[in-house]
Design a protein around this motif. Structure first.
Motif, PDB file in Angstrom:
ATOM      1  N   ASP A 428      -6.190   0.979  -3.588  1.00  0.00           N
ATOM      2  CA  ASP A 428      -5.834   0.310  -2.347  1.00  0.00           C
ATOM      3  C   ASP A 428      -6.020   1.210  -1.135  1.00  0.00           C
ATOM      4  OD1 ASP A 428      -5.246  -1.975  -3.690  1.00  0.00           O
ATOM      5  OD2 ASP A 428      -3.075  -1.654  -3.734  1.00  0.00           O
ATOM      6  N   ARG A 429      -5.733   2.503  -1.277  1.00  0.00           N
ATOM      7  CA  ARG A 429      -5.762   3.403  -0.124  1.00  0.00           C
ATOM      8  C   ARG A 429      -6.712   4.579  -0.289  1.00  0.00           C
ATOM      9  NH1 ARG A 429      -2.107   3.695   3.750  1.00  0.00           N
ATOM     10  NH2 ARG A 429      -2.147   5.970   3.677  1.00  0.00           N
ATOM     11  N   HIS A 430      -7.342   4.736  -1.441  1.00  0.00           N
ATOM     12  CA  HIS A 430      -8.175   5.910  -1.692  1.00  0.00           C
ATOM     13  C   HIS A 430      -9.516   5.507  -2.267  1.00  0.00           C
ATOM     14  CE1 HIS A 430      -4.151   7.707  -1.467  1.00  0.00           C
ATOM     15  NE2 HIS A 430      -4.731   8.882  -1.277  1.00  0.00           N
ATOM     16  N   PRO A 446      -8.389   9.628   1.253  1.00  0.00           N
ATOM     17  CA  PRO A 446      -7.577   8.496   1.710  1.00  0.00           C
ATOM     18  C   PRO A 446      -8.316   7.715   2.801  1.00  0.00           C
ATOM     19  CG  PRO A 446      -6.405  10.600   1.906  1.00  0.00           C
ATOM     20  CD  PRO A 446      -7.839  10.904   1.692  1.00  0.00           C
ATOM     21  N   ARG A 447      -8.184   6.414   2.785  1.00  0.00           N
ATOM     22  CA  ARG A 447      -8.894   5.594   3.766  1.00  0.00           C
ATOM     23  C   ARG A 447      -8.525   5.931   5.210  1.00  0.00           C
ATOM     24  NH1 ARG A 447      -8.237  -0.488   2.663  1.00  0.00           N
ATOM     25  NH2 ARG A 447      -6.086   0.045   3.177  1.00  0.00           N
ATOM     26  N   GLY A 504      -4.657  -4.351   7.216  1.00  0.00           N
ATOM     27  CA  GLY A 504      -4.222  -3.424   6.172  1.00  0.00           C
ATOM     28  C   GLY A 504      -4.388  -3.940   4.770  1.00  0.00           C
TER      29      GLY A 504
END
Length: 520
Positions: A428-430, A446-447, A504
């Motif tokens: 989800d974030r990486h 990380p995004r 997000g």
């Protein structure tokens, strides 16, 4: 109460050292600057000495006079530079005035500081001083500036003000790592929490398996290639005659000797560089200390880490060991490719657990998705092209040049291994990238820290529907880019939809999202 060389330091809790007035560094900075300049003048001195010692050159007395004038001038410049260099520390800002003829003022705000190094080089240790280097976001390849000779308590106060500012409750001079304590003060009884030490066994293994032996061997070969011009003609003739008349066994033994000496040099340099290596995590900060001769300490805040990179060279991968680097906006050192080494040597299986303590935002166990099958030919062809060209030329000009064609087999195997090692995963974030040149490398990004994402496609890739992925994060002024070649069209769409999210909510495919699992 801490001690320094047997003398108790004053308790500075609630009573910070006054530093809001303009002040100069310790006078030892004159000698430090002088010796640094002297090191840069060694080549000039050698040239002057050789020219002055020739039959048609200057007399030895004149040569010594020129050297004395240069040394005196360098010492005077160092003294004037010290006198003209002033600094002061006010609330969340360090101000500096410097310059011999053109007066410059520099202001470093706390919100720009990425990392602070506190080092204890050998000259400073004679005076019980340390060197403070401050790195800022986009500061380039070198630190923003360096204070070369400060007492430990002043260095700690600068570090505290620029890292914590008004958030700190107290400033206590002398809060340096145990590695620095061993160099400048008596050991502290209390044990810092969450500490990882390299240890002698891992240090020795890191030295033996270091990939720097190739660089050392290249340096040794370069020195040997310049040796003939310094030898007299009669000795050079004897050496060439021996090489021509000797068998391949003697020449092979000579090459092995050079490589062995380069390997020993690499082992010693690694032990000196990473001796007493220690990482301490406390209150969201990492304190890294290392060095047998020159003590170095680095402070990095965890939230300023932009990426983590795991490297396994060809010697360490079969043993299951790796090195872990972190990328921060302040950059790193040149010898570490402008990264900061977090764990010089550790088991690959222990990395997630260690990152859970040292960098919890990067504590993942990614399961990489392989590249499409159409990419295997591209990976295998690239190393074959230079070998083929070199073998063709050697076969034409050299009697045994055809033997180079044998290298086509390991080159093809290397290309296939590069293809099998490459991979991509998304959470989800990486995003997680894996690739290989000779060493196997993984990057965790990380995004929110990714500055740009780009896909390129050359004509050969276009025919196969492949792309090269490039992701950049902020490190030095130019940033650092991680690339993964020959990704598929589906992977390209997944990455672009993952990065170009709205509100997000990423749109990465469920398959790739499942390939990265957070360590519980």
């Amino acid at each position: 109460m801490r001690t320094n060389c047997g003398t108790a330091l004053p308790d500075l809790r609630g009573r910070p050292i006054p530093m809001n007035n303009w002040q100069r560094q310790h006078p030892a900075a004159i000698l430090v600057s002088f010796f640094q300049g002297l090191r840069q003048l060694i080549v000039s001195f050698v040239v002057i000495f050789i020219f002055g010692s020739t039959s048609g050159g200057m007399r030895l007395l004149y040569t010594a006079g020129i050297m004395l004038v240069i040394l005196t001038g360098s010492l005077i410049v160092s003294a004037v530079s010290w006198y003209r260099f002033e600094f002061r520390l006010i609330e969340e800002e360090l101000q500096v005035k410097q310059g011999l003829f053109v007066r410059k003022k520099r202001y470093i705000r706390r919100n720009r500081v990425q990392s602070i190094h506190i080092n204890a080089p050998v000259p400073q240790r004679f005076f019980g001083l340390v060197e403070v280097s401050i790195e800022t976001a986009g500061g380039g390849d070198e630190p923003e500036f360096t204070l070369s000779a400060l007492p430990v308590e002043k260095a700690e106060q600068i570090r505290g003000e620029l890292l914590y500012g008004s958030e700190k409750e107290e400033i206590f001079a002398g809060e340096i790592s145990s590695g620095m304590d061993q160099a400048l003060s008596e050991p502290v009884e209390e044990k810092p929490r969450r500490t990882w030490e390299l240890g002698f066994r891992r240090l020795l293994l890191a030295a033996v398996t270091s990939s720097g032996v190739g660089i050392a061997a290249t340096f040794a070969a370069a020195l040997l290639s310049q040796l003939p011009q310094f030898l007299p003609d009669w000795l050079l003739g004897i050496a060439l005659g021996w090489i021509v008349q000797s068998s391949l066994v003697y020449i092979g033994l000579f090459i092995v000797t050079v490589l062995l000496l380069a390997w020993i040099f690499t082992i010693l340099s690694t032990v000196i560089k990473y001796g007493q290596f220690q990482v301490t995590e406390q209150n969201g900060e990492l304190f890294i200390s290392k060095g047998l001769i020159e003590k170095k300490q680095l402070t990095i805040q965890q939230h300023r880490i932009n990426a983590v990179r795991i490297v396994q060279n060809v010697l360490r991968q079969p043993l299951g060991y790796c090195a872990v680097y972190i990328e921060s906006a302040g950059g790193g050192t040149k010898d570490e490719d402008f990264s900061t080494i977090l764990l010089p040597m550790c088991k690959k299986s222990q990395v997630p657990e260690l990152l859970e303590t040292m960098a919890p935002d990067f504590a993942f166990t990614p399961e990489f998705h392989p590249l499409p099958r159409t990419a295997v030919r591209r990976y295998m062809i690239k190393p074959l092209i230079p070998i083929t060209a070199g073998a063709a030329a050697a076969s034409y000009f050299l009697p045994f040049g055809w033997l180079i064609w044998i290298l086509l087999v390991p080159a093809a195997l290397l290309g296939y291994l590069q293809y099998k090692s490459a991979g991509l995963a998304l959470s989800d974030r990486h995003v997680f990238l894996r690739w290989r040149t000779l060493s196997l490398e993984e990057a965790f990004l990380p995004r929110p820290r990714i500055q740009s994402v780009a896909f390129t496609q050359n004509p050969l890739q276009r025919n196969a529907g492949l792309f090269s992925l490039h992701m950049s994060v902020l490190t030095t002024v130019t940033g650092k880019t991680f690339s993964l070649k020959h990704t598929g069209d589906d992977q390209k769409e997944d990455v672009m939809s993952w990065y170009s999210y709205q509100n997000g909510s990423p749109n990465a495919s469920d398959i790739d999202r499942a390939h990265a699992e957070t360590v519980e």
